[in-house]
Write a protein that holds these residues in place. Structure first.
Motif, PDB file in Angstrom:
ATOM      1  N   PRO A 194    -107.254 -18.344 -39.156  1.00 20.04           N
ATOM      2  CA  PRO A 194    -108.295 -18.231 -40.088  1.00 20.04           C
ATOM      3  C   PRO A 194    -107.897 -19.471 -41.099  1.00 20.04           C
ATOM      4  O   PRO A 194    -106.871 -19.773 -41.564  1.00 20.04           O
ATOM      5  CB  PRO A 194    -108.377 -17.095 -40.758  1.00 20.04           C
ATOM      6  CG  PRO A 194    -106.974 -16.429 -40.530  1.00 20.04           C
ATOM      7  CD  PRO A 194    -106.447 -17.060 -39.314  1.00 20.04           C
TER       8      PRO A 194
ATOM      9  N   GLN B 284    -113.263 -20.928 -45.914  1.00 16.65           N
ATOM     10  CA  GLN B 284    -114.564 -21.040 -46.090  1.00 16.65           C
ATOM     11  C   GLN B 284    -114.963 -20.419 -44.423  1.00 16.65           C
ATOM     12  O   GLN B 284    -116.142 -20.953 -43.862  1.00 16.65           O
ATOM     13  CB  GLN B 284    -115.128 -22.313 -46.006  1.00 16.65           C
ATOM     14  CG  GLN B 284    -115.216 -22.847 -47.506  1.00 16.65           C
ATOM     15  CD  GLN B 284    -115.644 -24.227 -47.813  1.00 16.65           C
ATOM     16  OE1 GLN B 284    -116.160 -24.625 -47.004  1.00 16.65           O
ATOM     17  NE2 GLN B 284    -115.638 -24.664 -48.884  1.00 16.65           N
ATOM     18  N   GLY B 285    -114.385 -19.576 -43.897  1.00 15.28           N
ATOM     19  CA  GLY B 285    -114.772 -18.913 -42.589  1.00 15.28           C
ATOM     20  C   GLY B 285    -114.312 -19.669 -41.361  1.00 15.28           C
ATOM     21  O   GLY B 285    -114.935 -19.491 -40.214  1.00 15.28           O
TER      22      GLY B 285
END
Length: 131
Positions: free
Chosen positions: A93, A96-97
């Motif tokens: 990850p 910001q996603g």
């Protein structure tokens, strides 16, 4: 002439790093290759060391089965190569996603040990005579 093969597949070392180690021992005597690998600082040298030792053991067993004499000092690395294995794909990850792909590469390493044939010995003596 005794020829033995040892392979390791799906080993978790990148092919590029394994090729650096394998290139050091190609064409060397098996005992000398073990000495080089024992003191090599690369991480891939340990599995390649085990592989050369396994190929030497395979040569002993093959010579015993054929009822032929084998001097381990005569064995040399006739072929050594590294092929790409399956690549494990993982995601990490990020901000910001987002997702960041990580490629965990694997290798297939093959070592072929052989005793010198008469033709090989003649070529080596010719090369030594030229120098």
């Amino acid at each position: 002439m005794v020829e033995s093969i040892a392979r390791v597949r799906h080993i978790r070392v990148t092919p590029q790093k394994a090729r650096r180690v394998v290139n050091m021992i190609r064409g060397k005597q098996a005992a000398e290759a073990l000495a080089i690998l024992k003191f090599a600082p690369q991480g891939a040298s340990e599995p390649v060391y085990k592989l050369v030792a396994s190929a030497m053991a395979n040569a002993r067993v093959k010579a015993d089965n054929e009822n032929s004499y084998l001097d381990e000092q005569d064995l040399f690395v006739a072929q050594a190569f590294v092929d790409d294995g399956a690549t494990l794909k993982r995601f990490q990850p990020r901000a910001q996603g987002r997702a960041f792909q990580i490629l965990k590469r694997t290798s297939h390493i093959t070592i072929v040990l052989s005793t010198p044939t008469d033709a090989h010995v003649e070529q080596a003596s010719k090369k030594a005579g030229k120098k």
